[in-house]
Motif scaffolding. Structure first.
Motif, PDB file in Angstrom:
ATOM      1  N   SER A   1       0.825  -1.211   0.000  1.00 37.04           N
ATOM      2  CA  SER A   1       0.000   0.000   0.000  1.00 37.04           C
ATOM      3  C   SER A   1       0.857   1.258   0.000  1.00 37.04           C
ATOM      4  O   SER A   1       0.589   2.212  -0.744  1.00 37.04           O
ATOM      5  CB  SER A   1      -0.928  -0.001   1.221  1.00 37.04           C
ATOM      6  N   LEU A   2       1.898   1.269   0.811  1.00 33.68           N
ATOM      7  CA  LEU A   2       2.768   2.442   0.872  1.00 33.68           C
ATOM      8  C   LEU A   2       3.552   2.623  -0.425  1.00 33.68           C
ATOM      9  O   LEU A   2       3.719   3.741  -0.920  1.00 33.68           O
ATOM     10  CB  LEU A   2       3.715   2.328   2.065  1.00 33.68           C
ATOM     11  N   ASN A   3       4.029   1.523  -0.989  1.00 33.87           N
ATOM     12  CA  ASN A   3       4.727   1.611  -2.277  1.00 33.87           C
ATOM     13  C   ASN A   3       3.809   2.146  -3.366  1.00 33.87           C
ATOM     14  O   ASN A   3       4.211   2.981  -4.189  1.00 33.87           O
ATOM     15  CB  ASN A   3       5.269   0.233  -2.678  1.00 33.87           C
ATOM     16  N   ASN A   4       2.577   1.679  -3.371  1.00 31.51           N
ATOM     17  CA  ASN A   4       1.617   2.130  -4.386  1.00 31.51           C
ATOM     18  C   ASN A   4       1.298   3.614  -4.265  1.00 31.51           C
ATOM     19  O   ASN A   4       0.884   4.249  -5.246  1.00 31.51           O
ATOM     20  CB  ASN A   4       0.326   1.318  -4.292  1.00 31.51           C
ATOM     21  N   LEU A   5       1.503   4.155  -3.075  1.00 34.45           N
ATOM     22  CA  LEU A   5       1.253   5.580  -2.848  1.00 34.45           C
ATOM     23  C   LEU A   5       2.498   6.433  -3.101  1.00 34.45           C
ATOM     24  O   LEU A   5       2.496   7.633  -2.832  1.00 34.45           O
ATOM     25  CB  LEU A   5       0.743   5.793  -1.422  1.00 34.45           C
ATOM     26  N   GLY A   6       3.555   5.803  -3.597  1.00 36.78           N
ATOM     27  CA  GLY A   6       4.740   6.548  -3.989  1.00 36.78           C
ATOM     28  C   GLY A   6       5.850   6.612  -2.969  1.00 36.78           C
ATOM     29  O   GLY A   6       6.856   7.302  -3.183  1.00 36.78           O
ATOM     30  N   HIS A   7       5.718   5.878  -1.870  1.00 37.02           N
ATOM     31  CA  HIS A   7       6.754   5.886  -0.847  1.00 37.02           C
ATOM     32  C   HIS A   7       7.805   4.813  -1.147  1.00 37.02           C
ATOM     33  O   HIS A   7       7.513   3.797  -1.787  1.00 37.02           O
ATOM     34  CB  HIS A   7       6.140   5.660   0.533  1.00 37.02           C
ATOM     35  N   ASP A   8       9.019   5.042  -0.674  1.00 36.33           N
ATOM     36  CA  ASP A   8      10.127   4.098  -0.848  1.00 36.33           C
ATOM     37  C   ASP A   8      10.209   3.257   0.423  1.00 36.33           C
ATOM     38  O   ASP A   8      10.609   3.756   1.482  1.00 36.33           O
ATOM     39  CB  ASP A   8      11.422   4.874  -1.078  1.00 36.33           C
ATOM     40  N   VAL A   9       9.826   1.986   0.336  1.00 33.28           N
ATOM     41  CA  VAL A   9       9.637   1.157   1.524  1.00 33.28           C
ATOM     42  C   VAL A   9      10.585  -0.040   1.520  1.00 33.28           C
ATOM     43  O   VAL A   9      10.723  -0.731   0.506  1.00 33.28           O
ATOM     44  CB  VAL A   9       8.179   0.645   1.610  1.00 33.28           C
ATOM     45  N   LEU A  10      11.227  -0.269   2.664  1.00 33.90           N
ATOM     46  CA  LEU A  10      11.976  -1.499   2.886  1.00 33.90           C
ATOM     47  C   LEU A  10      11.329  -2.227   4.058  1.00 33.90           C
ATOM     48  O   LEU A  10      11.355  -1.744   5.194  1.00 33.90           O
ATOM     49  CB  LEU A  10      13.447  -1.214   3.198  1.00 33.90           C
ATOM     50  N   ALA A  11      10.715  -3.378   3.784  1.00 28.35           N
ATOM     51  CA  ALA A  11      10.151  -4.228   4.836  1.00 28.35           C
ATOM     52  C   ALA A  11      11.155  -5.341   5.112  1.00 28.35           C
ATOM     53  O   ALA A  11      11.461  -6.148   4.225  1.00 28.35           O
ATOM     54  CB  ALA A  11       8.811  -4.792   4.391  1.00 28.35           C
ATOM     55  N   TRP A  12      11.676  -5.373   6.331  1.00 28.90           N
ATOM     56  CA  TRP A  12      12.732  -6.320   6.690  1.00 28.90           C
ATOM     57  C   TRP A  12      12.199  -7.339   7.692  1.00 28.90           C
ATOM     58  O   TRP A  12      11.513  -6.990   8.654  1.00 28.90           O
ATOM     59  CB  TRP A  12      13.924  -5.573   7.293  1.00 28.90           C
ATOM     60  N   VAL A  13      12.507  -8.616   7.476  1.00 29.38           N
ATOM     61  CA  VAL A  13      12.095  -9.665   8.410  1.00 29.38           C
ATOM     62  C   VAL A  13      12.988  -9.578   9.647  1.00 29.38           C
ATOM     63  O   VAL A  13      14.108 -10.089   9.663  1.00 29.38           O
ATOM     64  CB  VAL A  13      12.171 -11.059   7.762  1.00 29.38           C
ATOM     65  N   MET A  14      12.462  -8.912  10.665  1.00 28.31           N
ATOM     66  CA  MET A  14      13.210  -8.685  11.899  1.00 28.31           C
ATOM     67  C   MET A  14      13.253  -9.933  12.772  1.00 28.31           C
ATOM     68  O   MET A  14      14.189 -10.146  13.534  1.00 28.31           O
ATOM     69  CB  MET A  14      12.543  -7.542  12.666  1.00 28.31           C
ATOM     70  N   TYR A  15      12.210 -10.771  12.638  1.00 30.47           N
ATOM     71  CA  TYR A  15      12.186 -11.989  13.447  1.00 30.47           C
ATOM     72  C   TYR A  15      11.357 -13.069  12.755  1.00 30.47           C
ATOM     73  O   TYR A  15      10.462 -12.774  11.963  1.00 30.47           O
ATOM     74  CB  TYR A  15      11.635 -11.717  14.851  1.00 30.47           C
ATOM     75  N   GLU A  16      11.698 -14.306  13.064  1.00 33.32           N
ATOM     76  CA  GLU A  16      10.981 -15.467  12.542  1.00 33.32           C
ATOM     77  C   GLU A  16       9.944 -15.908  13.572  1.00 33.32           C
ATOM     78  O   GLU A  16      10.256 -16.038  14.759  1.00 33.32           O
ATOM     79  CB  GLU A  16      11.948 -16.626  12.273  1.00 33.32           C
ATOM     80  N   THR A  17       8.725 -16.119  13.117  1.00 38.56           N
ATOM     81  CA  THR A  17       7.683 -16.678  13.975  1.00 38.56           C
ATOM     82  C   THR A  17       7.532 -18.151  13.628  1.00 38.56           C
ATOM     83  O   THR A  17       7.173 -18.497  12.501  1.00 38.56           O
ATOM     84  CB  THR A  17       6.347 -15.949  13.769  1.00 38.56           C
ATOM     85  N   ILE A  18       7.831 -19.020  14.586  1.00 31.37           N
ATOM     86  CA  ILE A  18       7.838 -20.460  14.317  1.00 31.37           C
ATOM     87  C   ILE A  18       6.985 -21.186  15.359  1.00 31.37           C
ATOM     88  O   ILE A  18       6.665 -20.639  16.422  1.00 31.37           O
ATOM     89  CB  ILE A  18       9.274 -21.023  14.319  1.00 31.37           C
ATOM     90  N   TYR A  19       6.628 -22.423  15.034  1.00 32.90           N
ATOM     91  CA  TYR A  19       5.878 -23.243  15.980  1.00 32.90           C
ATOM     92  C   TYR A  19       6.742 -23.551  17.207  1.00 32.90           C
ATOM     93  O   TYR A  19       7.970 -23.623  17.122  1.00 32.90           O
ATOM     94  CB  TYR A  19       5.449 -24.557  15.334  1.00 32.90           C
TER      95      TYR A  19
END
Length: 241
Positions: A139-157
């Motif tokens: 959504s933010l990229n589509n609105l013209g923003h420069d976005v980096l989404a980084w996997v900060m942590y793994e969610t595991i069983y």
């Protein structure tokens, strides 16, 4: 006897446990997920030095981010956006101020609310779970923003927690409380059916959708997706039963 089992990684605060015990619940904790922090590589640190904003959608993301990046921003100004007061309190506990807080609790609402105030393109960093949906980034990229989404942590069983499920599959009236879709998925991975005396509580619509996709129904859900609100709904049921 009646029982409520919370399945998130960390136990409930004792004040909430005491509250539920006052209306006759035996409160159990069976963690079904766990979070493992990832290191922040040099290239991401370099990106962060250029970013205008950091978006936090959970307390976990904020805690892990500042644990790894503490001190990295001491000599520069940047802004922080959060979802909900609890995430803001976590950010503030690390010594940072919150520029924008959405009073709603879903990523789509954060985008909508934030974009009403900030209309020019920004550089945005989003530390998130390995299971996070892409809606916020897209959504933010589509609105013209420069976005980096980084996997900060793994969610595991949580295998140790999964092994404990079987001991509670009995005729005792029980509410299984799920604060995330991943906790439900972990439960369903090992336990497909529930006894007739067991019910399900969920924190919000996303988790409810996960439950329903597997052919089950949630009996309890708060109006706002916050753990204390879910506790309150269960408490009120206990008062009336």
């Amino acid at each position: 006897m009646k029982r409520v089992i919370f399945t998130r990684e960390h136990p409930l605060q004792m004040e909430w446990v005491d509250k539920l015990q006052q209306v006759g619940y035996q409160v159990e904790h069976v963690p079904l997920i766990k979070c493992q922090i990832n290191a922040i590589p040099t290239r991401v640190y370099d990106e962060l030095q250029e970013d205008d904003w950091v978006f936090f959608t959970s307390q976990v993301a904020a805690n892990f981010f500042f644990e790894k990046a503490q001190g990295a921003f001491d000599n520069r100004a940047f802004h922080i956006a959060t979802i909900g007061p609890q995430t803001s309190e976590t950010v503030q506990a690390w010594g940072y101020s919150v520029t924008f807080e959405s009073d709603k609790f879903y990523a789509k609402d954060l985008v909508s609310d934030w974009c009403k105030v900030y209309t020019t393109p920004k550089r945005i960093f989003i530390p998130q779970s390995s299971l996070a949906a892409k809606h916020l980034e897209i959504s933010l990229n589509n609105l013209g923003h420069d976005v980096l989404a980084w996997v900060m942590y793994e969610t595991i069983y949580h295998p140790e927690g999964q092994k404990k499920i079987a001991q509670y599959i009995d005729d005792v009236p029980t509410i299984w409380a799920f604060a995330s879709g991943s906790a439900w998925d972990s439960f369903y991975d090992v336990q497909k059916e529930l006894p007739a005396s067991h019910e399900i509580a969920v924190i919000g619509t996303t988790t409810r959708g996960c439950v329903e996709r597997n052919g089950h129904q949630a009996s309890y859900m708060p109006l706002e997706p916050q753990i204390e609100d879910m506790v309150q709904v269960i408490f009120e049921h206990g008062q009336n039963s």
